[in-house]
Design a protein around this motif. Structure first.
Motif, PDB file in Angstrom:
ATOM      1  N   SER A  59       0.817  -1.219   0.000  1.00  0.00           N
ATOM      2  CA  SER A  59       0.000   0.000   0.000  1.00  0.00           C
ATOM      3  C   SER A  59       0.847   1.265   0.000  1.00  0.00           C
ATOM      4  CB  SER A  59      -0.902   0.006   1.235  1.00  0.00           C
ATOM      5  OG  SER A  59      -0.125   0.082   2.425  1.00  0.00           O
ATOM      6  N   GLY A  60       2.166   1.111   0.257  1.00  0.00           N
ATOM      7  CA  GLY A  60       3.054   2.264   0.348  1.00  0.00           C
ATOM      8  C   GLY A  60       3.378   2.677   1.767  1.00  0.00           C
ATOM      9  N   PHE A  61       2.718   2.085   2.753  1.00  0.00           N
ATOM     10  CA  PHE A  61       2.945   2.437   4.156  1.00  0.00           C
ATOM     11  C   PHE A  61       4.353   2.045   4.591  1.00  0.00           C
ATOM     12  CE2 PHE A  61       2.953   1.299   8.666  1.00  0.00           C
ATOM     13  CZ  PHE A  61       2.463   2.465   9.238  1.00  0.00           C
ATOM     14  N   MET A  77       0.814  -2.011  14.385  1.00  0.00           N
ATOM     15  CA  MET A  77       0.114  -1.536  13.196  1.00  0.00           C
ATOM     16  C   MET A  77      -1.279  -2.132  13.085  1.00  0.00           C
ATOM     17  SD  MET A  77       3.294  -1.727  10.475  1.00  0.00           S
ATOM     18  CE  MET A  77       4.337  -2.868  11.388  1.00  0.00           C
ATOM     19  N   LYS A  78      -2.236  -1.278  12.821  1.00  0.00           N
ATOM     20  CA  LYS A  78      -3.600  -1.713  12.548  1.00  0.00           C
ATOM     21  C   LYS A  78      -3.846  -1.558  11.058  1.00  0.00           C
ATOM     22  CE  LYS A  78      -8.446  -0.724  13.640  1.00  0.00           C
ATOM     23  NZ  LYS A  78      -9.371   0.166  14.401  1.00  0.00           N
ATOM     24  N   VAL A  79      -4.163  -2.668  10.405  1.00  0.00           N
ATOM     25  CA  VAL A  79      -4.351  -2.661   8.960  1.00  0.00           C
ATOM     26  C   VAL A  79      -5.824  -2.859   8.625  1.00  0.00           C
ATOM     27  CG1 VAL A  79      -3.701  -3.739   6.776  1.00  0.00           C
ATOM     28  CG2 VAL A  79      -2.040  -3.631   8.656  1.00  0.00           C
ATOM     29  N   SER A  80      -6.355  -1.939   7.832  1.00  0.00           N
ATOM     30  CA  SER A  80      -7.731  -2.035   7.362  1.00  0.00           C
ATOM     31  C   SER A  80      -7.748  -1.695   5.882  1.00  0.00           C
ATOM     32  CB  SER A  80      -8.634  -1.070   8.134  1.00  0.00           C
ATOM     33  OG  SER A  80      -9.970  -1.139   7.667  1.00  0.00           O
ATOM     34  N   GLY A  81      -7.744  -2.740   5.046  1.00  0.00           N
ATOM     35  CA  GLY A  81      -7.622  -2.512   3.607  1.00  0.00           C
ATOM     36  C   GLY A  81      -6.258  -1.922   3.298  1.00  0.00           C
ATOM     37  N   ASN A  82      -6.234  -0.780   2.606  1.00  0.00           N
ATOM     38  CA  ASN A  82      -4.977  -0.096   2.303  1.00  0.00           C
ATOM     39  C   ASN A  82      -4.612   0.951   3.355  1.00  0.00           C
ATOM     40  OD1 ASN A  82      -4.383  -1.482  -0.091  1.00  0.00           O
ATOM     41  ND2 ASN A  82      -5.705  -0.131  -1.299  1.00  0.00           N
ATOM     42  N   LYS A  83      -5.425   1.036   4.389  1.00  0.00           N
ATOM     43  CA  LYS A  83      -5.167   2.009   5.443  1.00  0.00           C
ATOM     44  C   LYS A  83      -4.425   1.340   6.597  1.00  0.00           C
ATOM     45  CE  LYS A  83      -7.455   5.369   8.455  1.00  0.00           C
ATOM     46  NZ  LYS A  83      -8.771   5.916   8.906  1.00  0.00           N
ATOM     47  N   VAL A  84      -3.307   1.933   7.007  1.00  0.00           N
ATOM     48  CA  VAL A  84      -2.502   1.397   8.105  1.00  0.00           C
ATOM     49  C   VAL A  84      -2.241   2.515   9.104  1.00  0.00           C
ATOM     50  CG1 VAL A  84      -0.435   0.115   8.747  1.00  0.00           C
ATOM     51  CG2 VAL A  84      -1.367  -0.119   6.430  1.00  0.00           C
ATOM     52  N   TYR A  90       2.424  -8.040   4.454  1.00  0.00           N
ATOM     53  CA  TYR A  90       1.900  -6.905   3.694  1.00  0.00           C
ATOM     54  C   TYR A  90       2.881  -6.308   2.684  1.00  0.00           C
ATOM     55  CZ  TYR A  90      -1.881  -7.152   7.056  1.00  0.00           C
ATOM     56  OH  TYR A  90      -2.944  -7.590   7.817  1.00  0.00           O
ATOM     57  N   ALA A  91       4.059  -6.886   2.548  1.00  0.00           N
ATOM     58  CA  ALA A  91       5.022  -6.448   1.529  1.00  0.00           C
ATOM     59  C   ALA A  91       5.208  -7.578   0.519  1.00  0.00           C
ATOM     60  CB  ALA A  91       6.350  -6.077   2.173  1.00  0.00           C
ATOM     61  N   GLY A  92       5.843  -7.280  -0.598  1.00  0.00           N
ATOM     62  CA  GLY A  92       6.066  -8.302  -1.612  1.00  0.00           C
ATOM     63  C   GLY A  92       6.984  -7.782  -2.701  1.00  0.00           C
ATOM     64  N   LYS A 121      10.013  -1.297  -5.899  1.00  0.00           N
ATOM     65  CA  LYS A 121       9.938   0.166  -5.908  1.00  0.00           C
ATOM     66  C   LYS A 121      10.938   0.793  -4.941  1.00  0.00           C
ATOM     67  CE  LYS A 121       5.021   0.309  -7.158  1.00  0.00           C
ATOM     68  NZ  LYS A 121       3.656   0.673  -6.688  1.00  0.00           N
ATOM     69  N   GLU A 122      11.248   0.083  -3.865  1.00  0.00           N
ATOM     70  CA  GLU A 122      12.177   0.603  -2.859  1.00  0.00           C
ATOM     71  C   GLU A 122      13.632   0.563  -3.317  1.00  0.00           C
ATOM     72  OE1 GLU A 122      11.829  -0.545   1.310  1.00  0.00           O
ATOM     73  OE2 GLU A 122       9.977  -1.591   0.778  1.00  0.00           O
TER      74      GLU A 122
END
Length: 266
Positions: free
Chosen positions: A116-118, A131-138, A163-165, A171-172
């Motif tokens: 998600s970019g977080f 971390m609380k993850v809800s969809g793309n919101k962290v 949550y990473a891959g 991209k990093e």
């Protein structure tokens, strides 16, 4: 009698630890090549000194079963991977980089982005946040006190693995020329499906100046990190020859990369 068994078990474990071979010790050089010199505290040195399971060991999945394609592996890295289907290809690269930084106490550099970019920063986790993850919101939230122990560090890594891959890691990382390849670099194709393998060691011929390198991977489902054979040159295997052009492909046992897929941690 119990004390005797304990002593025997301790001796056996100690013997296994003392005589465990590292990548540098197990993977012999060929045709006059010598390993490139590196600083003892470098990522290259860390990778070279990773311990291996005994010769002939099978690659195991997270659930204890054997990997179906054993022919891809030359040797198996002796590192636990947990019992969940988490540490796959990009995760293995993240694991090795994070383990190195943690051992060096370079905690502030341990940060990996979720898909998600977080930005998942280890220092925040170690300081007691979660971390609380809800969809793309962290979101970060306070959950406890400061804890830089290895146990807490591993829990952080499992969260990152979830949550990473390959898409986020690609991209990093910074793209680098294939001909500049060095230990710790990553061939990576981001996406779904995608894949990543990491350069574990580099050797050079003192006369011709040609270079060869080793690769390692995990894969799907989550499995032990293993040194790859070279399917294109069995005589050179497990080493791969570094050619003098950035064009063309790199053929590994379970994935074909473009040479331009080479990236490096910033």
């Amino acid at each position: 009698m119990n004390k005797i068994f304990i002593v025997i078990a301790y001796c056996l474990l100690s013997s296994t630890f003392l005589f465990a071979q590292t990548i540098e010790q197990r993977v012999a050089l060929k045709n006059g090549y010598v390993r490139e010199k590196c600083d003892g505290n470098s990522f290259a040195a860390y990778l070279r000194q990773l311990p291996l399971f005994p010769e002939g060991s099978k690659v195991k999945l997270y659930n204890g079963q054997e990997k179906r394609n054993q022919s891809a592996a030359y040797a198996v890295v002796n590192m636990e991977i947990g019992n969940r289907d988490l540490q796959q290809c990009a995760d293995a690269v993240i694991r090795l980089r994070a383990e190195y930084l943690w051992a060096q106490k370079r905690y502030g550099e341990i940060k990996f982005n979720f898909t998600s970019g977080f930005p998942a920063e280890y220092t925040k986790w170690a300081e007691g946040k979660r971390m609380k993850v809800s969809g793309n919101k962290v979101e970060w939230y306070a959950a406890g006190g400061k804890d830089y122990s290895y146990k807490t560090f591993r829990k952080y890594l499992d969260m990152v693995f979830m949550y990473a891959g390959t898409a986020s890691l690609a991209k990093e990382l910074q793209t680098v020329p294939y001909t500049s390849l060095q230990p710790g670099d990553v061939f990576i194709k981001g996406g779904s499906p995608g894949h990543a393998v990491i350069v574990m060691d580099v050797a050079i011929h003192p006369t011709t100046k040609k270079k060869v390198f080793l690769l390692a991977q995990s894969y799907m489902p989550a499995q032990q990190i293993h040194i790859l054979v070279n399917p294109s040159d069995r005589n050179l295997s497990p080493w791969y020859e570094l050619t003098d052009t950035d064009d063309g492909n790199l053929y590994t046992p379970e994935w074909t990369f473009a040479k331009k897929d080479l990236k490096r941690f910033k």
